[in-house]
Design an enzyme around this catalytic site. Structure first.
Site, PDB file in Angstrom:
ATOM      1  N   ASN A 110     -78.481   5.977 -34.048  1.00 31.65           N
ATOM      2  CA  ASN A 110     -79.855   5.555 -34.322  1.00 31.65           C
ATOM      3  C   ASN A 110     -80.788   6.484 -33.578  1.00 31.65           C
ATOM      4  O   ASN A 110     -80.396   7.088 -32.582  1.00 31.65           O
ATOM      5  CB  ASN A 110     -80.088   4.140 -33.779  1.00 31.65           C
ATOM      6  CG  ASN A 110     -79.429   3.077 -34.620  1.00 31.65           C
ATOM      7  OD1 ASN A 110     -78.515   3.363 -35.392  1.00 31.65           O
ATOM      8  ND2 ASN A 110     -79.886   1.870 -34.473  1.00 31.65           N
ATOM      9  N   ASP A 146     -75.181  -0.062 -35.882  1.00 24.61           N
ATOM     10  CA  ASP A 146     -74.616  -1.297 -36.438  1.00 24.61           C
ATOM     11  C   ASP A 146     -73.169  -1.110 -36.899  1.00 24.61           C
ATOM     12  O   ASP A 146     -72.422  -2.063 -36.993  1.00 24.61           O
ATOM     13  CB  ASP A 146     -75.474  -1.776 -37.614  1.00 24.61           C
ATOM     14  CG  ASP A 146     -76.804  -2.328 -37.124  1.00 24.61           C
ATOM     15  OD1 ASP A 146     -76.782  -3.178 -36.220  1.00 24.61           O
ATOM     16  OD2 ASP A 146     -77.860  -1.880 -37.609  1.00 24.61           O
ATOM     17  N   LYS A 166     -61.117  17.737 -36.340  1.00 29.26           N
ATOM     18  CA  LYS A 166     -62.377  18.029 -37.019  1.00 29.26           C
ATOM     19  C   LYS A 166     -62.159  18.045 -38.544  1.00 29.26           C
ATOM     20  O   LYS A 166     -61.195  18.639 -39.028  1.00 29.26           O
ATOM     21  CB  LYS A 166     -62.882  19.392 -36.535  1.00 29.26           C
ATOM     22  CG  LYS A 166     -64.234  19.744 -37.064  1.00 29.26           C
ATOM     23  CD  LYS A 166     -64.684  21.095 -36.546  1.00 29.26           C
ATOM     24  CE  LYS A 166     -65.933  21.514 -37.292  1.00 29.26           C
ATOM     25  NZ  LYS A 166     -66.216  22.918 -37.107  1.00 29.26           N
ATOM     26  N   ASP A 206     -72.185  -7.317 -32.169  1.00 24.32           N
ATOM     27  CA  ASP A 206     -73.585  -7.417 -31.779  1.00 24.32           C
ATOM     28  C   ASP A 206     -73.628  -7.836 -30.297  1.00 24.32           C
ATOM     29  O   ASP A 206     -73.293  -8.966 -29.949  1.00 24.32           O
ATOM     30  CB  ASP A 206     -74.301  -8.451 -32.660  1.00 24.32           C
ATOM     31  CG  ASP A 206     -75.795  -8.424 -32.430  1.00 24.32           C
ATOM     32  OD1 ASP A 206     -76.208  -8.329 -31.264  1.00 24.32           O
ATOM     33  OD2 ASP A 206     -76.540  -8.496 -33.421  1.00 24.32           O
ATOM     34  N   ILE A 207     -74.000  -6.897 -29.456  1.00 23.97           N
ATOM     35  CA  ILE A 207     -73.950  -7.141 -28.003  1.00 23.97           C
ATOM     36  C   ILE A 207     -74.957  -8.225 -27.616  1.00 23.97           C
ATOM     37  O   ILE A 207     -74.644  -9.143 -26.858  1.00 23.97           O
ATOM     38  CB  ILE A 207     -74.220  -5.836 -27.222  1.00 23.97           C
ATOM     39  CG1 ILE A 207     -73.305  -4.726 -27.743  1.00 23.97           C
ATOM     40  CG2 ILE A 207     -74.015  -6.045 -25.730  1.00 23.97           C
ATOM     41  CD1 ILE A 207     -73.685  -3.339 -27.288  1.00 23.97           C
ATOM     42  N   PHE A 261     -84.729  -6.805 -28.638  1.00 24.46           N
ATOM     43  CA  PHE A 261     -85.794  -6.019 -29.261  1.00 24.46           C
ATOM     44  C   PHE A 261     -85.610  -6.061 -30.773  1.00 24.46           C
ATOM     45  O   PHE A 261     -84.479  -6.183 -31.254  1.00 24.46           O
ATOM     46  CB  PHE A 261     -85.747  -4.563 -28.777  1.00 24.46           C
ATOM     47  CG  PHE A 261     -86.571  -4.336 -27.549  1.00 24.46           C
ATOM     48  CD1 PHE A 261     -86.168  -4.841 -26.327  1.00 24.46           C
ATOM     49  CD2 PHE A 261     -87.772  -3.637 -27.624  1.00 24.46           C
ATOM     50  CE1 PHE A 261     -86.941  -4.653 -25.186  1.00 24.46           C
ATOM     51  CE2 PHE A 261     -88.553  -3.441 -26.496  1.00 24.46           C
ATOM     52  CZ  PHE A 261     -88.136  -3.952 -25.270  1.00 24.46           C
ATOM     53  N   LYS A 316     -84.784 -13.111 -36.364  1.00 18.53           N
ATOM     54  CA  LYS A 316     -83.764 -12.425 -35.556  1.00 18.53           C
ATOM     55  C   LYS A 316     -83.519 -13.183 -34.250  1.00 18.53           C
ATOM     56  O   LYS A 316     -82.399 -13.309 -33.788  1.00 18.53           O
ATOM     57  CB  LYS A 316     -84.222 -10.985 -35.275  1.00 18.53           C
ATOM     58  CG  LYS A 316     -83.121 -10.045 -34.856  1.00 18.53           C
ATOM     59  CD  LYS A 316     -83.601  -8.602 -34.828  1.00 18.53           C
ATOM     60  CE  LYS A 316     -83.560  -7.956 -36.203  1.00 18.53           C
ATOM     61  NZ  LYS A 316     -83.922  -6.539 -36.169  1.00 18.53           N
ATOM     62  N   LYS A 325     -79.789 -14.494 -33.518  1.00 21.01           N
ATOM     63  CA  LYS A 325     -78.986 -13.937 -32.417  1.00 21.01           C
ATOM     64  C   LYS A 325     -78.845 -14.925 -31.268  1.00 21.01           C
ATOM     65  O   LYS A 325     -77.934 -14.818 -30.464  1.00 21.01           O
ATOM     66  CB  LYS A 325     -79.634 -12.647 -31.909  1.00 21.01           C
ATOM     67  CG  LYS A 325     -79.768 -11.595 -33.023  1.00 21.01           C
ATOM     68  CD  LYS A 325     -79.562 -10.202 -32.518  1.00 21.01           C
ATOM     69  CE  LYS A 325     -79.772  -9.193 -33.616  1.00 21.01           C
ATOM     70  NZ  LYS A 325     -79.191  -7.902 -33.322  1.00 21.01           N
TER      71      LYS A 325
HETATM   72  N1  CTP Z   1     -78.241  -5.070 -30.666  1.00 24.70           N
HETATM   73  C1  CTP Z   1     -77.097  -5.166 -29.920  1.00 24.70           C
HETATM   74  N2  CTP Z   1     -75.898  -4.830 -30.456  1.00 24.70           N
HETATM   75  C2  CTP Z   1     -75.804  -4.405 -31.728  1.00 24.70           C
HETATM   76  C3  CTP Z   1     -76.980  -4.289 -32.519  1.00 24.70           C
HETATM   77  C4  CTP Z   1     -78.181  -4.621 -31.956  1.00 24.70           C
HETATM   78  O1  CTP Z   1     -77.172  -5.550 -28.744  1.00 24.70           O
HETATM   79  N3  CTP Z   1     -74.625  -4.077 -32.231  1.00 24.70           N
HETATM   80  C5  CTP Z   1     -79.534  -5.478 -30.085  1.00 24.70           C
HETATM   81  C6  CTP Z   1     -80.524  -4.393 -29.855  1.00 24.70           C
HETATM   82  O2  CTP Z   1     -80.384  -3.853 -28.558  1.00 24.70           O
HETATM   83  C7  CTP Z   1     -81.849  -5.128 -30.014  1.00 24.70           C
HETATM   84  C8  CTP Z   1     -81.538  -6.175 -31.053  1.00 24.70           C
HETATM   85  O3  CTP Z   1     -80.131  -6.332 -31.013  1.00 24.70           O
HETATM   86  O4  CTP Z   1     -82.188  -5.830 -28.843  1.00 24.70           O
HETATM   87  C9  CTP Z   1     -82.044  -5.862 -32.408  1.00 24.70           C
HETATM   88  O5  CTP Z   1     -81.247  -5.005 -33.065  1.00 24.70           O
HETATM   89  P1  CTP Z   1     -81.385  -4.665 -34.632  1.00 24.70           P
HETATM   90  O6  CTP Z   1     -80.484  -3.506 -34.848  1.00 24.70           O
HETATM   91  O7  CTP Z   1     -82.799  -4.507 -35.000  1.00 24.70           O
HETATM   92  O8  CTP Z   1     -80.870  -5.988 -35.285  1.00 24.70           O
HETATM   93  P2  CTP Z   1     -79.948  -6.197 -36.510  1.00 24.70           P
HETATM   94  O9  CTP Z   1     -79.207  -7.430 -36.245  1.00 24.70           O
HETATM   95  O10 CTP Z   1     -79.143  -4.976 -36.738  1.00 24.70           O
HETATM   96  O11 CTP Z   1     -80.950  -6.470 -37.668  1.00 24.70           O
HETATM   97  P3  CTP Z   1     -81.396  -5.584 -38.915  1.00 24.70           P
HETATM   98  O12 CTP Z   1     -80.545  -4.341 -38.910  1.00 24.70           O
HETATM   99  O13 CTP Z   1     -81.204  -6.459 -40.043  1.00 24.70           O
HETATM  100  O14 CTP Z   1     -82.833  -5.276 -38.629  1.00 24.70           O
END
Ligand code: CTP
Length: 397
Positions: free
Chosen positions: A208, A276, A286, A304-305, A323, A337, A341
């Site tokens: 990202n 994600d 490679k 998802d942490i 965030f 969200k 979460k």
């Molecule tokens: N986050 C996390 N671990 C992941 C993905 C996200 O801890 N594998 C945390 C990010 O650090 C942030 C929050 O989740 O605090 C939002 O992440 P985001 O990627 O926007 O959320 P998603 O669930 O992926 O939602 P979407 O892609 O549908 O926007």
């Protein structure tokens, strides 16, 4: 602030050592008790007599000085102070600290202490910029050592650049911060920051966009309020802040493990832009552009942490902040969200390219809590971080 504080002042060898006398004098003026430690090289530049006259204290110089041991052992000496200040911190002293050497009194005290350490480096610009010194600096920051300076300017050796000892008022300001009993003193806060890199093969990855600027600013603001911060960072553009414990990771899996290993925490802020997905069929070799066609990448979802920590049955931090970087329907998506979460707060922002927030120095956020959405004015990422850190302090103390 400094009244009745006890500072162990280690004076290293360098042209700037004479400035330690001014620092000592000003610290005493503000009511601090200062115990000087003079290295062998330091004694080439300032005399023990001037240090003891200004500090009205014994000057400690030798690890094997039996009188010292009878009066106060080196372990006790390293812990009696509220703060250890190394000024000037030479390249040699920094190297010793970074590698855990203990072959003279100063390095032994620095290894044995359980107190915060603030260094004010001073050396020739080439020595400062040398990769070895920069490696040592990164190691020391990772160990939670606080750093002030060096300043840029003309140097005694005739060269110009960073390497001059920070000015006395700046060192004193850094000492004030280091000694501050902020509202978060005694609280452990975990911060994730930066992107994660998910390998495709040994040379390619998916990631990202994230500079790590906002996460770094938050960690810095939390430290300023006295928190003990564990900073779990992916490969970010900006260096980690001083005074935190840095855990450097690359992948989402490593970030999850580092977060789990850092528990328990009183609060956790998830500012990282975690990928994600990871490439499930990433190989050790490679991928070549041969005739077998385009590579077929298989993706698998990363844990998802934020959700994992938010939904912990035991040991969940009292406050979990996530965030949400969105480009459309910011408030609606971020509100959903938060519930999905299971975190307490979501800091939502619009990262559409037109906002200039991604990679920029400002942020424009809405704080989503159980009480609703609160719009904050557009301000610098540092100011956003300071506001968030203050809210966190109010929520958990
Ligand atoms: N986050 C996390 N671990 C992941 C993905 C996200 O801890 N594998 C945390 C990010 O650090 C942030 C929050 O989740 O605090 C939002 O992440 P985001 O990627 O926007 O959320 P998603 O669930 O992926 O939602 P979407 O892609 O549908 O926007």
């Amino acid at each position: 602030m400094l009244a009745d504080k006890h500072i162990l002042l280690i004076v290293g060898g360098g042209v700037a050592a004479f400035k330690a006398l001014d620092l000592l004098r000003r610290l005493r003026e503000q009511g601090a008790k200062v115990t000087p430690v003079l290295t062998k090289a330091g004694a080439e530049f300032v005399t023990p007599l001037s240090l003891s006259a200004l500090s009205v204290s014994k000057v400690y110089q030798d690890l094997f000085d039996l009188t010292d041991e009878a009066e106060m052992g080196h372990i006790e000496l390293s812990r009696a102070a509220d703060l250890i200040v190394v000024a000037p911190a030479t390249a040699d002293l920094m190297a010793k600290m970074a590698h855990g050497l203990a072959n003279d009194l100063a390095s032994t005290l620095l290894l044995a202490t359980d107190k915060r350490v603030l260094i004010a480096p001073s050396m020739n610009v080439r020595m400062w910029e040398h990769p070895a010194t920069q490696r040592n600096l990164a190691t020391l920051k990772g160990d939670g050592v606080l750093v002030v300076g060096p300043d840029e300017g003309a140097m005694a050796c005739g060269e110009f650049g960073p390497g001059r000892l920070a000015e006395t008022p700046d060192i004193i300001a850094a000492i004030d911060v280091a000694l501050s009993d902020g509202p978060l003193k005694g609280k452990h806060v975990l911060v994730t920051s930066g992107p994660t890199h998910e390998p495709i093969d040994p040379v390619r990855y998916i990631a990202n966009r994230s500079s790590g600027a906002q996460g770094t600013a938050i960690a810095k603001a939390l430290v300023a309020l006295g928190a003990q911060v564990t900073f779990v960072t992916g490969p970010a553009d900006v260096p980690p802040p001083a005074g935190v414990r840095v855990v450097a990771v690359k992948t989402a899996k490593e970030m999850l493990d580092a977060v789990t290993d850092s528990a328990p925490a009183d609060a956790a802020v998830f500012a990282a832009a975690v990928a994600d997905w990871h490439v499930a069929n990433a190989g050790d070799s490679k991928i070549k552009k041969d005739k077998s066609g385009l590579p077929k990448l298989e993706f698998a979802e990363n844990s998802d942490i934020l959700a994992t920590v938010s939904q912990m049955k035991t040991g969940r931090p009292a406050l979990v902040v996530g965030f949400a970087a969105e480009t459309d329907d910011v408030i609606a998506y971020a509100t959903a969200k938060r519930l999905r979460k299971g975190c307490d707060w979501i800091v939502a922002n619009d990262v559409s390219p037109s906002t200039g927030i991604m990679g920029g120095s400002e942020n424009d956020v809405t704080l989503i809590t159980a009480d609703g959405a609160e719009d904050w004015p557009r301000m610098s990422k540092d100011a956003t971080a300071a506001e968030l850190a203050t809210r966190i302090a109010k929520a958990i103390t």
